[in-house]
Design a protein around this motif. Structure first.
Motif, mmCIF file in Angstrom:
data_model
loop_
_atom_site.group_PDB
_atom_site.id
_atom_site.type_symbol
_atom_site.label_atom_id
_atom_site.label_comp_id
_atom_site.label_asym_id
_atom_site.label_seq_id
_atom_site.Cartn_x
_atom_site.Cartn_y
_atom_site.Cartn_z
ATOM 1 N N ASN A 59 0.830 -1.203 0.000
ATOM 2 C CA ASN A 59 0.000 0.000 0.000
ATOM 3 C C ASN A 59 0.866 1.256 0.000
ATOM 4 O O ASN A 59 1.569 1.536 0.966
ATOM 5 N N SER A 60 0.790 2.019 -1.082
ATOM 6 C CA SER A 60 1.546 3.274 -1.145
ATOM 7 C C SER A 60 0.768 4.435 -0.533
ATOM 8 O O SER A 60 1.326 5.502 -0.309
ATOM 9 N N SER A 97 -6.063 2.800 0.892
ATOM 10 C CA SER A 97 -5.221 3.204 -0.245
ATOM 11 C C SER A 97 -5.474 4.638 -0.710
ATOM 12 O O SER A 97 -5.222 4.990 -1.854
ATOM 13 N N GLU A 151 -2.519 7.543 -2.886
ATOM 14 C CA GLU A 151 -1.425 6.702 -3.364
ATOM 15 C C GLU A 151 -0.307 7.488 -4.045
ATOM 16 O O GLU A 151 0.823 7.050 -4.062
ATOM 17 N N THR A 184 2.957 9.495 -1.340
ATOM 18 C CA THR A 184 3.551 8.700 -0.267
ATOM 19 C C THR A 184 4.476 9.539 0.611
ATOM 20 O O THR A 184 4.501 9.368 1.833
ATOM 21 N N HIS A 244 6.262 1.342 0.298
ATOM 22 C CA HIS A 244 4.885 0.893 0.466
ATOM 23 C C HIS A 244 4.740 0.117 1.769
ATOM 24 O O HIS A 244 5.619 -0.675 2.117
#
Length: 178
Positions: free
Chosen positions: A62-63, A68, A71, A74, A129
């Motif tokens: 999961n970035s 999520s 995304e 990050t 991530h």
């Protein structure tokens, strides 16, 4: 000659801060060890049902944040998490309440584990991530740190609603709290 006074003599307790750090380290180690297992055991794309229809183990990198979200940013989560870790460490110095030590320990452990993922996991520094692997009935996928964070937030809400401050010592039966 200056008097050497212990924390007990000055009325300050250092124990809750220490317990906060122990709990944080426990959450951090449990989360990182479970992620290590998940990456090695679930990288082939398989799902392992734990409670069919409710809980399954499946790997998701999961970035973003929860569900999520975000995304593409990050690095924002990396900076925000680093600030949260620093804030918890600073705030924890005022702890006198064992209950608040649990709250801040869970938050610190979960946040630190996610920060380490963001800093050191692929695709690169501060862009990493978070490893998620516990699926909840197709609704979302999380990890051990997420469990600690969620439980800590619930306890934080309870303590706040009850009006228990960070610096409040919990009274033992028959003794007033300080």
């Amino acid at each position: 000659m200056p008097e050497n006074r212990s924390a007990r003599d000055t009325g300050r307790s250092v124990r809750p801060y220490g317990w906060m750090l122990v709990l944080a380290a426990t959450v951090l180690l449990a989360d990182q060890a479970s992620k290590l297992w998940a990456v090695s055991a679930l990288s082939d794309g398989r799902n392992i049902p734990v409670i069919p229809g409710l809980i399954e183990l499946r790997l998701l990198l999961n970035s973003g944040a929860a569900f999520s979200i975000g995304e593409g940013v990050t690095w924002v989560f990396t900076l925000t998490t680093a600030a949260a870790v620093a804030g918890i460490l600073y705030t924890g110095r005022r702890l006198r309440s064992p209950a608040w030590a649990v709250v801040l320990g869970g938050l610190l452990g979960g946040a630190t584990s996610h920060l380490l993922d963001r800093l050191f996991r692929p695709p690169g520094f501060a862009q990493g991530h978070v490893v998620d692997f516990i699926g909840y009935g197709g609704l979302f996928v999380g990890n051990v740190a997420d469990i600690a964070l969620t439980l800590s937030c619930a306890l934080l809400l309870l303590l706040t609603l009850r009006g228990i401050p960070l610096g409040a010592a919990v009274a033992k039966e028959g003794q007033p709290s300080s």
